[in-house]
Design a protein around this motif. Sequence first.
Motif, PDB file in Angstrom:
ATOM      1  N   THR A  81     -14.538  16.193  33.291  1.00 25.64           N
ATOM      2  CA  THR A  81     -15.633  15.359  34.274  1.00 25.64           C
ATOM      3  C   THR A  81     -14.731  15.177  35.566  1.00 25.64           C
ATOM      4  OG1 THR A  81     -16.641  14.579  32.272  1.00 25.64           O
ATOM      5  CG2 THR A  81     -16.783  13.379  34.072  1.00 25.64           C
ATOM      6  N   THR A  82     -15.208  15.577  36.458  1.00 29.63           N
ATOM      7  CA  THR A  82     -14.625  15.366  37.690  1.00 29.63           C
ATOM      8  C   THR A  82     -15.487  14.297  38.599  1.00 29.63           C
ATOM      9  OG1 THR A  82     -13.451  17.441  37.606  1.00 29.63           O
ATOM     10  CG2 THR A  82     -13.671  16.479  39.627  1.00 29.63           C
ATOM     11  N   GLU A  83     -14.864  13.363  39.199  1.00 30.04           N
ATOM     12  CA  GLU A  83     -15.504  12.335  40.080  1.00 30.04           C
ATOM     13  C   GLU A  83     -15.180  13.023  41.644  1.00 30.04           C
ATOM     14  OE1 GLU A  83     -15.416   7.586  41.801  1.00 30.04           O
ATOM     15  OE2 GLU A  83     -14.573   8.183  39.818  1.00 30.04           O
ATOM     16  N   PHE A  84     -16.092  13.358  42.358  1.00 33.26           N
ATOM     17  CA  PHE A  84     -16.061  13.565  43.633  1.00 33.26           C
ATOM     18  C   PHE A  84     -16.444  12.434  44.484  1.00 33.26           C
ATOM     19  CE2 PHE A  84     -16.402  17.690  41.660  1.00 33.26           C
ATOM     20  CZ  PHE A  84     -15.611  18.734  42.470  1.00 33.26           C
ATOM     21  N   SER A  85     -16.123  12.315  45.697  1.00 38.89           N
ATOM     22  CA  SER A  85     -16.748  11.222  46.461  1.00 38.89           C
ATOM     23  C   SER A  85     -18.198  10.841  46.540  1.00 38.89           C
ATOM     24  CB  SER A  85     -16.225  11.218  48.021  1.00 38.89           C
ATOM     25  OG  SER A  85     -16.674  12.301  48.438  1.00 38.89           O
ATOM     26  N   GLN A  86     -18.917  11.896  46.145  1.00 42.07           N
ATOM     27  CA  GLN A  86     -20.537  11.866  46.189  1.00 42.07           C
ATOM     28  C   GLN A  86     -21.011  12.137  45.064  1.00 42.07           C
ATOM     29  OE1 GLN A  86     -21.845  14.403  49.405  1.00 42.07           O
ATOM     30  NE2 GLN A  86     -20.230  13.846  50.921  1.00 42.07           N
ATOM     31  N   VAL A  87     -20.317  12.410  43.996  1.00 39.26           N
ATOM     32  CA  VAL A  87     -21.049  12.760  42.441  1.00 39.26           C
ATOM     33  C   VAL A  87     -19.965  12.930  41.609  1.00 39.26           C
ATOM     34  CG1 VAL A  87     -21.154  15.255  42.831  1.00 39.26           C
ATOM     35  CG2 VAL A  87     -22.884  14.148  41.484  1.00 39.26           C
ATOM     36  N   SER A  88     -20.392  12.602  40.389  1.00 44.21           N
ATOM     37  CA  SER A  88     -19.518  12.999  39.184  1.00 44.21           C
ATOM     38  C   SER A  88     -20.179  14.213  38.510  1.00 44.21           C
ATOM     39  CB  SER A  88     -19.184  11.840  38.156  1.00 44.21           C
ATOM     40  OG  SER A  88     -18.632  11.062  38.857  1.00 44.21           O
ATOM     41  N   ILE A  89     -19.463  15.127  38.236  1.00 44.57           N
ATOM     42  CA  ILE A  89     -20.015  16.343  37.717  1.00 44.57           C
ATOM     43  C   ILE A  89     -18.945  17.200  36.692  1.00 44.57           C
ATOM     44  CG2 ILE A  89     -18.992  17.991  39.336  1.00 44.57           C
ATOM     45  CD1 ILE A  89     -22.054  19.390  39.369  1.00 44.57           C
ATOM     46  N   SER A  90     -19.383  17.778  35.879  1.00 47.53           N
ATOM     47  CA  SER A  90     -18.471  18.635  34.756  1.00 47.53           C
ATOM     48  C   SER A  90     -17.976  19.853  35.449  1.00 47.53           C
ATOM     49  CB  SER A  90     -19.076  18.788  33.425  1.00 47.53           C
ATOM     50  OG  SER A  90     -19.309  17.537  32.926  1.00 47.53           O
ATOM     51  N   GLU A  91     -16.760  20.151  35.347  1.00 54.69           N
ATOM     52  CA  GLU A  91     -16.333  21.728  35.749  1.00 54.69           C
ATOM     53  C   GLU A  91     -15.692  22.322  34.611  1.00 54.69           C
ATOM     54  OE1 GLU A  91     -14.326  21.212  39.823  1.00 54.69           O
ATOM     55  OE2 GLU A  91     -13.515  19.845  38.437  1.00 54.69           O
ATOM     56  N   GLU A  92     -15.892  23.329  34.406  1.00 55.20           N
ATOM     57  CA  GLU A  92     -15.240  24.346  33.358  1.00 55.20           C
ATOM     58  C   GLU A  92     -14.330  25.343  34.123  1.00 55.20           C
ATOM     59  OE1 GLU A  92     -16.798  25.658  29.524  1.00 55.20           O
ATOM     60  OE2 GLU A  92     -17.094  27.529  30.532  1.00 55.20           O
ATOM     61  N   PHE A  93     -12.936  25.662  33.688  1.00 56.67           N
ATOM     62  CA  PHE A  93     -12.170  26.327  34.213  1.00 56.67           C
ATOM     63  C   PHE A  93     -11.630  27.335  33.230  1.00 56.67           C
ATOM     64  CE2 PHE A  93     -11.350  22.604  36.580  1.00 56.67           C
ATOM     65  CZ  PHE A  93     -11.330  23.057  37.943  1.00 56.67           C
ATOM     66  N   VAL A  94     -11.742  28.636  33.286  1.00 60.16           N
ATOM     67  CA  VAL A  94     -10.880  29.611  32.732  1.00 60.16           C
ATOM     68  C   VAL A  94      -9.723  30.119  33.301  1.00 60.16           C
ATOM     69  CG1 VAL A  94     -10.951  31.531  31.095  1.00 60.16           C
ATOM     70  CG2 VAL A  94     -12.828  30.085  31.211  1.00 60.16           C
ATOM     71  N   PHE A  95      -8.574  30.084  32.771  1.00 58.04           N
ATOM     72  CA  PHE A  95      -7.435  30.672  33.413  1.00 58.04           C
ATOM     73  C   PHE A  95      -6.844  31.683  32.497  1.00 58.04           C
ATOM     74  CE2 PHE A  95      -7.517  26.273  35.145  1.00 58.04           C
ATOM     75  CZ  PHE A  95      -7.383  26.597  36.575  1.00 58.04           C
ATOM     76  N   VAL A  96      -6.207  32.546  33.220  1.00 60.05           N
ATOM     77  CA  VAL A  96      -5.292  33.723  32.557  1.00 60.05           C
ATOM     78  C   VAL A  96      -3.839  33.056  32.948  1.00 60.05           C
ATOM     79  CG1 VAL A  96      -4.242  36.008  32.416  1.00 60.05           C
ATOM     80  CG2 VAL A  96      -6.862  35.540  33.013  1.00 60.05           C
ATOM     81  N   ILE A  97      -3.080  32.953  31.539  1.00 60.69           N
ATOM     82  CA  ILE A  97      -1.834  32.490  31.652  1.00 60.69           C
ATOM     83  C   ILE A  97      -0.815  33.690  31.738  1.00 60.69           C
ATOM     84  CG2 ILE A  97      -0.239  30.740  30.522  1.00 60.69           C
ATOM     85  CD1 ILE A  97      -2.623  29.466  31.299  1.00 60.69           C
ATOM     86  N   GLU A  98      -0.001  33.610  32.717  1.00 58.45           N
ATOM     87  CA  GLU A  98       0.919  34.877  32.895  1.00 58.45           C
ATOM     88  C   GLU A  98       2.127  34.174  33.015  1.00 58.45           C
ATOM     89  OE1 GLU A  98      -0.827  36.413  36.263  1.00 58.45           O
ATOM     90  OE2 GLU A  98      -2.117  37.866  35.327  1.00 58.45           O
ATOM     91  N   GLY A  99       3.007  34.055  31.998  1.00 60.79           N
ATOM     92  CA  GLY A  99       4.263  33.483  32.032  1.00 60.79           C
ATOM     93  C   GLY A  99       4.156  31.989  32.201  1.00 60.79           C
ATOM     94  N   ASP A 100       4.627  31.404  33.688  1.00 61.84           N
ATOM     95  CA  ASP A 100       4.468  30.006  33.906  1.00 61.84           C
ATOM     96  C   ASP A 100       3.272  29.795  35.047  1.00 61.84           C
ATOM     97  OD1 ASP A 100       6.568  29.243  32.066  1.00 61.84           O
ATOM     98  OD2 ASP A 100       8.046  29.204  33.613  1.00 61.84           O
ATOM     99  N   ARG A 101       2.412  30.608  35.118  1.00 60.82           N
ATOM    100  CA  ARG A 101       1.297  30.840  36.162  1.00 60.82           C
ATOM    101  C   ARG A 101       0.174  30.890  35.489  1.00 60.82           C
ATOM    102  NH1 ARG A 101       1.480  33.965  41.397  1.00 60.82           N
ATOM    103  NH2 ARG A 101       0.281  32.217  41.963  1.00 60.82           N
TER     104      ARG A 101
END
Length: 111
Positions: A81-101
């Motif tokens: 749940t992310t609060e932006f200056s104008q709205v709160s909204i849900s975000e979904e991230f999918v990351f590929v983990i490669e080593g430490d990145r």
Amino acid sequence: MKGKAIAENAVVEFHNRLNAQQCNEIYEQSDNRFKQKHGKNDAINACKTIHKQFGQVKSSSLLEYKINSTPTETLATLKYTTEFSQVSISEEFVFVIEGDRARILEYSLIQ
């Protein structure tokens, strides 16, 4: 839980870049599958639109996460749940983990 920490740091970096309107850098650091799915201009324009419509990221709170590891890759899915200056909204991230990145594979807003 190394993958979780790496992915959480990547979310902080994403939000910092979004606030700085570094949309090209977000795109360039994304996974190749993200780039294949989203054209560069479309992705950069979407990033700019998010910043314009929602404003600066003020804070975010992790709702849930899942780490999936296979012999060939590790994926981290995080919902915020992310609060932006104008709205709160849900975000979904999918990351590929490669080593430490972590590289963005998918990003979506959930209203």
